[in-house]
Design an enzyme around this catalytic site. Sequence first.
Site, PDB file in Angstrom:
ATOM      1  CG  ASP A  90      -0.360  -0.264   2.428  1.00  0.00           C
ATOM      2  OD1 ASP A  90       0.778  -0.944   2.643  1.00  0.00           O
ATOM      3  OD2 ASP A  90      -0.719   0.687   3.499  1.00  0.00           O
ATOM      4  CD  GLU A 155       4.360   0.600   6.980  1.00  0.00           C
ATOM      5  OE1 GLU A 155       4.985   1.023   7.772  1.00  0.00           O
ATOM      6  OE2 GLU A 155       3.752   1.524   5.906  1.00  0.00           O
TER       7      GLU A 155
END
Length: 409
Positions: A90, A155
Amino acid sequence: MCEAGSDCSKKYQEWESNEEIQLFREYLRIPTVHPNVNYDECVEFLKRQAASLDLPVRVIEVNPRKPIVIITWEGTAPEQKSIILNSHMDVVPVYPERWTHAPFGAEMDHEGRIYARGAQDMKCVGMQFLAAIRAMRRDGVRLKRTIHATFVPDEEIGGKLGMMEWVHKESFRELNAGFSIDEGIAGEGETYPLFYGERSVWHVYFNISGTPGHGSLLLKGTAGQKAHYIIDKLMRFRENEVKRLENNPDFTIGDVTTVNITLMKGGVQENVVPPELSVCFDIRLAVDVNHLEFENQLLDWCREAGGGIELEYDQKCPYVKPTKLDGSNIYWVAFKDALDELGLQVKPQIFPGGTDSRYIRGIGIPAIGFSPMNHTPVLLHDHDEFLRADTYLEGIRIYRKIIANVANA
Protein backbone atom coordinates in the site's frame (compact mmCIF):
# COMPACT_ATOMS: atom_id res chain seq x y z
CA MET A 1 19.79 18.78 -19.81
CA CYS A 2 20.49 15.75 -21.98
CA GLU A 3 20.77 16.09 -25.72
CA ALA A 4 20.37 13.45 -28.40
CA GLY A 5 23.51 11.33 -28.64
CA SER A 6 24.83 12.43 -25.24
CA ASP A 7 26.01 9.97 -22.57
CA CYS A 8 22.93 10.51 -20.44
CA SER A 9 20.70 9.97 -23.47
CA LYS A 10 22.39 6.60 -23.95
CA LYS A 11 21.90 5.83 -20.29
CA TYR A 12 18.23 6.71 -20.63
CA GLN A 13 17.86 4.16 -23.44
CA GLU A 14 19.61 1.56 -21.28
CA TRP A 15 17.27 2.26 -18.39
CA GLU A 16 14.21 2.16 -20.66
CA SER A 17 15.14 -1.31 -21.93
CA ASN A 18 16.25 -2.72 -18.57
CA GLU A 19 14.00 -5.58 -17.45
CA GLU A 20 14.18 -4.70 -13.77
CA ILE A 21 13.37 -1.04 -14.39
CA GLN A 22 10.41 -2.08 -16.51
CA LEU A 23 9.06 -4.35 -13.75
CA PHE A 24 9.59 -1.67 -11.12
CA ARG A 25 7.65 0.87 -13.16
CA GLU A 26 4.87 -1.65 -13.85
CA TYR A 27 4.52 -2.23 -10.10
CA LEU A 28 4.44 1.52 -9.43
CA ARG A 29 1.56 1.96 -11.86
CA ILE A 30 -0.72 -0.20 -9.71
CA PRO A 31 -2.60 2.35 -7.54
CA THR A 32 -2.70 0.55 -4.20
CA VAL A 33 -3.49 3.89 -2.59
CA HIS A 34 -5.41 4.69 0.56
CA PRO A 35 -8.21 4.98 1.44
CA ASN A 36 -10.12 1.82 0.44
CA VAL A 37 -7.25 0.00 -1.24
CA ASN A 38 -8.08 -2.72 -3.75
CA TYR A 39 -5.14 -5.14 -3.78
CA ASP A 40 -6.41 -7.46 -6.53
CA GLU A 41 -4.25 -6.10 -9.36
CA CYS A 42 -1.22 -6.02 -7.11
CA VAL A 43 -1.70 -9.64 -6.06
CA GLU A 44 -2.03 -10.77 -9.68
CA PHE A 45 1.15 -8.88 -10.57
CA LEU A 46 3.06 -10.59 -7.75
CA LYS A 47 1.73 -13.99 -8.79
CA ARG A 48 3.18 -13.36 -12.24
CA GLN A 49 6.52 -12.46 -10.70
CA ALA A 50 6.54 -15.69 -8.73
CA ALA A 51 5.77 -17.65 -11.89
CA SER A 52 8.59 -15.91 -13.78
CA LEU A 53 10.95 -16.86 -10.94
CA ASP A 54 9.60 -20.43 -10.94
CA LEU A 55 8.87 -20.09 -7.22
CA PRO A 56 5.78 -21.10 -5.23
CA VAL A 57 3.46 -18.35 -4.05
CA ARG A 58 0.78 -18.30 -1.38
CA VAL A 59 -1.89 -15.70 -0.75
CA ILE A 60 -3.50 -15.64 2.67
CA GLU A 61 -6.03 -13.30 4.23
CA VAL A 62 -5.83 -12.72 7.96
CA ASN A 63 -8.65 -10.24 7.38
CA PRO A 64 -11.04 -10.07 4.40
CA ARG A 65 -9.72 -8.14 1.40
CA LYS A 66 -6.35 -7.71 3.13
CA PRO A 67 -4.16 -10.22 1.25
CA ILE A 68 -0.64 -11.23 2.24
CA VAL A 69 1.51 -12.59 -0.59
CA ILE A 70 4.36 -14.98 0.23
CA ILE A 71 6.90 -15.95 -2.43
CA THR A 72 9.23 -18.68 -1.14
CA TRP A 73 12.69 -19.77 -2.26
CA GLU A 74 13.55 -22.91 -0.34
CA GLY A 75 17.10 -23.21 0.93
CA THR A 76 19.40 -26.22 0.97
CA ALA A 77 18.85 -26.48 4.74
CA PRO A 78 15.13 -25.74 5.07
CA GLU A 79 15.12 -26.85 8.69
CA GLN A 80 17.22 -23.78 9.53
CA LYS A 81 15.55 -20.52 10.53
CA SER A 82 14.34 -18.66 7.44
CA ILE A 83 14.84 -15.07 6.29
CA ILE A 84 11.89 -12.74 5.69
CA LEU A 85 12.21 -10.02 3.06
CA ASN A 86 9.21 -7.87 3.92
CA SER A 87 7.59 -5.00 2.06
CA HIS A 88 4.16 -3.42 2.02
CA MET A 89 1.99 -3.08 -1.05
CA ASP A 90 0.00 0.00 0.00
CA VAL A 91 0.92 3.66 -0.48
CA VAL A 92 -0.31 6.91 1.04
CA PRO A 93 -2.75 9.28 -0.71
CA VAL A 94 -1.63 11.85 -3.26
CA TYR A 95 -2.56 15.39 -4.22
CA PRO A 96 -2.32 15.07 -8.03
CA GLU A 97 -2.46 18.83 -8.57
CA ARG A 98 0.78 19.20 -6.60
CA TRP A 99 2.69 16.72 -8.75
CA THR A 100 4.52 17.63 -11.93
CA HIS A 101 4.22 14.01 -13.10
CA ALA A 102 1.27 11.64 -12.88
CA PRO A 103 1.51 10.05 -9.40
CA PHE A 104 0.89 6.56 -10.79
CA GLY A 105 2.41 7.04 -14.22
CA ALA A 106 5.96 5.93 -13.26
CA GLU A 107 7.30 8.47 -15.75
CA MET A 108 11.07 8.59 -16.13
CA ASP A 109 12.89 11.75 -17.16
CA HIS A 110 16.21 11.85 -19.01
CA GLU A 111 18.10 12.10 -15.72
CA GLY A 112 16.68 8.70 -14.82
CA ARG A 113 14.31 9.97 -12.12
CA ILE A 114 11.29 7.67 -11.87
CA TYR A 115 8.31 9.57 -10.45
CA ALA A 116 5.52 7.74 -8.64
CA ARG A 117 3.91 7.31 -5.28
CA GLY A 118 5.74 4.37 -3.73
CA ALA A 119 8.99 4.97 -5.60
CA GLN A 120 10.76 5.33 -2.23
CA ASP A 121 8.09 4.06 0.17
CA MET A 122 8.41 1.21 -0.52
CA LYS A 123 7.62 -0.53 -3.77
CA CYS A 124 11.26 -0.12 -4.70
CA VAL A 125 12.41 -2.43 -1.91
CA GLY A 126 9.87 -5.16 -2.67
CA MET A 127 10.94 -5.25 -6.31
CA GLN A 128 14.64 -5.07 -5.43
CA PHE A 129 14.21 -8.15 -3.24
CA LEU A 130 12.72 -10.06 -6.17
CA ALA A 131 15.32 -8.70 -8.59
CA ALA A 132 18.15 -9.87 -6.32
CA ILE A 133 16.55 -13.31 -6.11
CA ARG A 134 16.14 -13.38 -9.91
CA ALA A 135 19.83 -12.54 -10.41
CA MET A 136 20.97 -15.25 -8.02
CA ARG A 137 18.73 -17.90 -9.53
CA ARG A 138 19.94 -17.04 -13.03
CA ASP A 139 23.50 -17.56 -11.81
CA GLY A 140 22.65 -20.91 -10.25
CA VAL A 141 23.17 -19.71 -6.69
CA ARG A 142 21.78 -21.83 -3.85
CA LEU A 143 21.33 -20.42 -0.36
CA LYS A 144 21.31 -22.35 2.91
CA ARG A 145 18.32 -20.69 4.54
CA THR A 146 14.87 -20.45 2.99
CA ILE A 147 13.86 -16.98 1.80
CA HIS A 148 10.29 -15.70 2.15
CA ALA A 149 9.53 -12.51 0.23
CA THR A 150 6.39 -11.20 1.92
CA PHE A 151 4.12 -8.46 0.61
CA VAL A 152 1.69 -7.16 3.21
CA PRO A 153 -1.27 -4.74 3.26
CA ASP A 154 -2.11 -1.61 5.20
CA GLU A 155 1.30 -0.77 6.67
CA GLU A 156 0.65 2.90 5.95
CA ILE A 157 -2.31 2.90 8.34
CA GLY A 158 -0.58 1.03 11.13
CA GLY A 159 -0.70 -2.56 9.89
CA LYS A 160 -3.61 -3.34 12.22
CA LEU A 161 -5.27 -5.66 9.68
CA GLY A 162 -1.98 -6.86 8.25
CA MET A 163 1.34 -7.59 9.96
CA MET A 164 0.14 -6.73 13.48
CA GLU A 165 -2.28 -9.67 13.50
CA TRP A 166 -0.39 -11.95 11.13
CA VAL A 167 2.67 -12.40 13.38
CA HIS A 168 0.40 -14.17 15.89
CA LYS A 169 -1.10 -16.60 13.36
CA GLU A 170 -0.03 -20.16 12.56
CA SER A 171 0.61 -19.19 8.92
CA PHE A 172 3.36 -16.85 10.13
CA ARG A 173 4.82 -19.33 12.62
CA GLU A 174 5.06 -21.86 9.78
CA LEU A 175 7.62 -19.61 8.10
CA ASN A 176 10.08 -20.49 10.91
CA ALA A 177 11.57 -17.00 10.62
CA GLY A 178 14.85 -16.09 12.27
CA PHE A 179 15.47 -12.65 10.80
CA SER A 180 13.68 -9.97 8.80
CA ILE A 181 14.75 -7.18 6.47
CA ASP A 182 12.28 -4.35 5.83
CA GLU A 183 12.25 -0.74 4.68
CA GLY A 184 14.45 2.15 5.74
CA ILE A 185 14.68 5.73 4.51
CA ALA A 186 16.77 7.43 1.85
CA GLY A 187 20.01 9.15 2.79
CA GLU A 188 20.92 12.49 1.25
CA GLY A 189 24.68 11.99 1.58
CA GLU A 190 27.12 9.15 1.06
CA THR A 191 25.99 7.30 4.20
CA TYR A 192 23.03 4.93 4.22
CA PRO A 193 20.66 5.09 7.22
CA LEU A 194 20.13 1.69 8.85
CA PHE A 195 17.42 1.09 11.43
CA TYR A 196 17.54 -1.41 14.29
CA GLY A 197 14.63 -0.21 16.43
CA GLU A 198 11.59 2.01 16.58
CA ARG A 199 9.98 4.38 18.98
CA SER A 200 6.60 3.44 20.42
CA VAL A 201 3.70 5.21 18.72
CA TRP A 202 1.00 6.56 21.02
CA HIS A 203 -2.02 8.40 19.62
CA VAL A 204 -3.63 9.84 22.73
CA TYR A 205 -6.98 11.61 22.93
CA PHE A 206 -7.58 13.81 25.98
CA ASN A 207 -11.36 13.86 26.28
CA ILE A 208 -11.97 16.84 28.55
CA SER A 209 -15.21 17.73 30.31
CA GLY A 210 -15.78 21.01 32.12
CA THR A 211 -18.24 23.66 33.21
CA PRO A 212 -20.47 24.82 30.33
CA GLY A 213 -22.16 28.18 30.07
CA HIS A 214 -22.39 31.57 28.38
CA GLY A 215 -19.32 32.88 26.59
CA SER A 216 -19.57 36.23 28.40
CA LEU A 217 -18.81 34.73 31.83
CA LEU A 218 -15.59 33.77 33.67
CA LEU A 219 -16.61 30.29 34.68
CA LYS A 220 -14.33 28.04 36.67
CA GLY A 221 -13.23 24.58 35.58
CA THR A 222 -14.07 24.95 31.91
CA ALA A 223 -12.94 22.39 29.39
CA GLY A 224 -10.91 25.13 27.72
CA GLN A 225 -8.95 25.87 30.91
CA LYS A 226 -8.17 22.20 31.38
CA ALA A 227 -7.17 21.79 27.74
CA HIS A 228 -4.84 24.78 28.10
CA TYR A 229 -3.15 23.15 31.09
CA ILE A 230 -2.63 19.83 29.31
CA ILE A 231 -1.42 21.48 26.11
CA ASP A 232 1.00 23.68 28.07
CA LYS A 233 2.50 20.70 29.92
CA LEU A 234 3.01 18.65 26.77
CA MET A 235 4.38 21.58 24.79
CA ARG A 236 6.92 22.27 27.55
CA PHE A 237 7.89 18.61 27.43
CA ARG A 238 8.24 18.98 23.65
CA GLU A 239 10.51 22.02 24.04
CA ASN A 240 12.83 20.02 26.29
CA GLU A 241 13.05 17.26 23.69
CA VAL A 242 13.86 19.84 21.00
CA LYS A 243 16.74 21.10 23.17
CA ARG A 244 18.02 17.56 23.76
CA LEU A 245 18.07 16.95 20.02
CA GLU A 246 19.79 20.25 19.28
CA ASN A 247 22.41 19.84 22.00
CA ASN A 248 23.56 16.33 21.10
CA PRO A 249 25.21 16.12 17.67
CA ASP A 250 25.02 12.32 17.77
CA PHE A 251 21.24 12.29 18.13
CA THR A 252 18.77 11.78 15.31
CA ILE A 253 15.04 12.42 15.60
CA GLY A 254 14.56 8.78 16.61
CA ASP A 255 16.57 9.32 19.81
CA VAL A 256 14.06 11.72 21.38
CA THR A 257 10.35 11.67 22.15
CA THR A 258 8.27 13.71 19.73
CA VAL A 259 4.97 15.36 20.70
CA ASN A 260 2.55 17.02 18.29
CA ILE A 261 -1.08 18.13 18.45
CA THR A 262 -2.84 16.55 15.49
CA LEU A 263 -6.58 16.97 16.18
CA MET A 264 -8.76 19.34 18.22
CA LYS A 265 -12.52 18.88 18.46
CA GLY A 266 -15.39 20.50 20.32
CA GLY A 267 -17.74 23.43 20.61
CA VAL A 268 -21.12 24.18 19.04
CA GLN A 269 -21.36 27.98 18.83
CA GLU A 270 -19.16 31.04 19.25
CA ASN A 271 -20.82 32.30 22.44
CA VAL A 272 -21.26 28.93 24.19
CA VAL A 273 -18.63 27.53 26.54
CA PRO A 274 -18.67 23.84 25.58
CA PRO A 275 -19.08 21.02 28.09
CA GLU A 276 -16.51 18.92 26.26
CA LEU A 277 -13.34 19.34 24.22
CA SER A 278 -11.02 16.74 22.75
CA VAL A 279 -7.33 17.13 21.93
CA CYS A 280 -5.30 14.42 20.19
CA PHE A 281 -1.52 14.13 20.47
CA ASP A 282 0.77 12.07 18.29
CA ILE A 283 3.51 10.95 20.70
CA ARG A 284 6.48 8.81 19.68
CA LEU A 285 8.22 7.51 22.80
CA ALA A 286 11.99 7.13 22.59
CA VAL A 287 13.33 3.67 23.40
CA ASP A 288 14.77 4.86 26.73
CA VAL A 289 11.39 6.10 28.06
CA ASN A 290 9.66 4.08 30.78
CA HIS A 291 6.09 3.67 29.51
CA LEU A 292 4.45 3.28 32.91
CA GLU A 293 6.16 6.38 34.27
CA PHE A 294 5.19 8.40 31.21
CA GLU A 295 1.55 7.37 31.38
CA ASN A 296 1.46 8.15 35.10
CA GLN A 297 2.80 11.61 34.28
CA LEU A 298 -0.07 12.14 31.82
CA LEU A 299 -2.57 11.05 34.46
CA ASP A 300 -1.00 13.38 37.03
CA TRP A 301 -1.36 16.32 34.64
CA CYS A 302 -5.02 15.40 34.10
CA ARG A 303 -5.63 15.52 37.85
CA GLU A 304 -3.68 18.78 38.20
CA ALA A 305 -5.80 20.29 35.43
CA GLY A 306 -8.90 19.76 37.54
CA GLY A 307 -9.96 16.23 36.69
CA GLY A 308 -12.81 15.22 34.44
CA ILE A 309 -10.33 14.14 31.74
CA GLU A 310 -10.35 10.68 30.20
CA LEU A 311 -7.47 9.29 28.14
CA GLU A 312 -8.38 7.35 25.02
CA TYR A 313 -5.72 5.57 22.99
CA ASP A 314 -6.27 5.09 19.28
CA GLN A 315 -2.82 3.55 19.18
CA LYS A 316 -0.63 2.54 22.12
CA CYS A 317 2.33 0.50 20.99
CA PRO A 318 4.15 -1.38 23.74
CA TYR A 319 7.88 -1.14 24.32
CA VAL A 320 9.79 -3.35 21.89
CA LYS A 321 13.45 -4.16 22.36
CA PRO A 322 15.67 -2.92 19.51
CA THR A 323 17.57 -5.48 17.45
CA LYS A 324 21.05 -6.13 18.79
CA LEU A 325 23.85 -5.02 16.50
CA ASP A 326 26.68 -7.07 18.01
CA GLY A 327 28.33 -10.44 17.79
CA SER A 328 25.40 -12.16 19.52
CA ASN A 329 23.29 -11.60 16.39
CA ILE A 330 24.63 -13.87 13.65
CA TYR A 331 22.38 -12.22 11.08
CA TRP A 332 23.74 -8.78 11.87
CA VAL A 333 27.33 -10.09 11.63
CA ALA A 334 26.53 -11.44 8.15
CA PHE A 335 24.70 -8.23 7.18
CA LYS A 336 27.60 -6.06 8.37
CA ASP A 337 30.14 -8.25 6.56
CA ALA A 338 28.22 -7.67 3.33
CA LEU A 339 28.22 -3.91 3.89
CA ASP A 340 31.95 -3.94 4.58
CA GLU A 341 32.69 -6.03 1.50
CA LEU A 342 30.70 -3.57 -0.59
CA GLY A 343 32.47 -0.62 1.03
CA LEU A 344 29.22 0.98 2.20
CA GLN A 345 28.98 3.49 5.03
CA VAL A 346 25.91 3.12 7.26
CA LYS A 347 24.58 4.99 10.28
CA PRO A 348 22.61 2.71 12.64
CA GLN A 349 19.73 4.56 14.25
CA ILE A 350 16.21 4.37 15.63
CA PHE A 351 13.50 4.70 13.00
CA PRO A 352 11.62 8.02 13.35
CA GLY A 353 8.23 6.63 12.32
CA GLY A 354 6.67 3.20 12.49
CA THR A 355 7.08 0.17 10.22
CA ASP A 356 5.96 -3.44 10.32
CA SER A 357 9.34 -4.35 11.83
CA ARG A 358 7.97 -3.39 15.25
CA TYR A 359 5.55 -6.31 15.15
CA ILE A 360 8.25 -8.75 14.07
CA ARG A 361 10.64 -7.52 16.77
CA GLY A 362 7.73 -7.69 19.20
CA ILE A 363 7.63 -11.50 18.94
CA GLY A 364 11.39 -11.76 19.43
CA ILE A 365 12.64 -11.89 15.83
CA PRO A 366 15.51 -9.50 15.02
CA ALA A 367 14.78 -7.10 12.17
CA ILE A 368 16.66 -4.40 10.29
CA GLY A 369 15.21 -1.61 8.18
CA PHE A 370 17.38 -0.71 5.22
CA SER A 371 16.54 0.92 1.89
CA PRO A 372 19.64 1.12 -0.35
CA MET A 373 19.14 4.73 -1.42
CA ASN A 374 21.91 7.27 -0.80
CA HIS A 375 22.49 10.66 -2.43
CA THR A 376 18.69 10.76 -2.59
CA PRO A 377 16.33 13.41 -1.18
CA VAL A 378 13.88 12.02 1.37
CA LEU A 379 10.50 12.17 -0.41
CA LEU A 380 8.40 9.51 1.26
CA HIS A 381 4.80 10.79 1.53
CA ASP A 382 5.86 13.94 -0.35
CA HIS A 383 4.81 15.34 -3.72
CA ASP A 384 6.88 14.28 -6.75
CA GLU A 385 8.29 11.24 -4.96
CA PHE A 386 11.01 9.74 -7.16
CA LEU A 387 13.93 7.34 -7.23
CA ARG A 388 16.76 7.40 -9.74
CA ALA A 389 17.10 4.39 -12.02
CA ASP A 390 20.81 3.99 -11.31
CA THR A 391 20.15 4.11 -7.55
CA TYR A 392 17.48 1.45 -7.96
CA LEU A 393 19.78 -0.84 -9.93
CA GLU A 394 22.64 -0.33 -7.49
CA GLY A 395 20.23 -1.29 -4.71
CA ILE A 396 19.64 -4.65 -6.40
CA ARG A 397 23.39 -5.31 -6.38
CA ILE A 398 23.59 -4.35 -2.71
CA TYR A 399 20.65 -6.52 -1.70
CA ARG A 400 22.01 -9.48 -3.62
CA LYS A 401 25.13 -9.45 -1.47
CA ILE A 402 23.25 -8.83 1.79
CA ILE A 403 20.62 -11.50 1.15
CA ALA A 404 23.21 -14.10 0.19
CA ASN A 405 25.30 -13.38 3.30
CA VAL A 406 22.37 -13.42 5.70
CA ALA A 407 20.79 -16.53 4.18
CA ASN A 408 24.10 -18.39 4.53
CA ALA A 409 24.73 -17.21 8.12
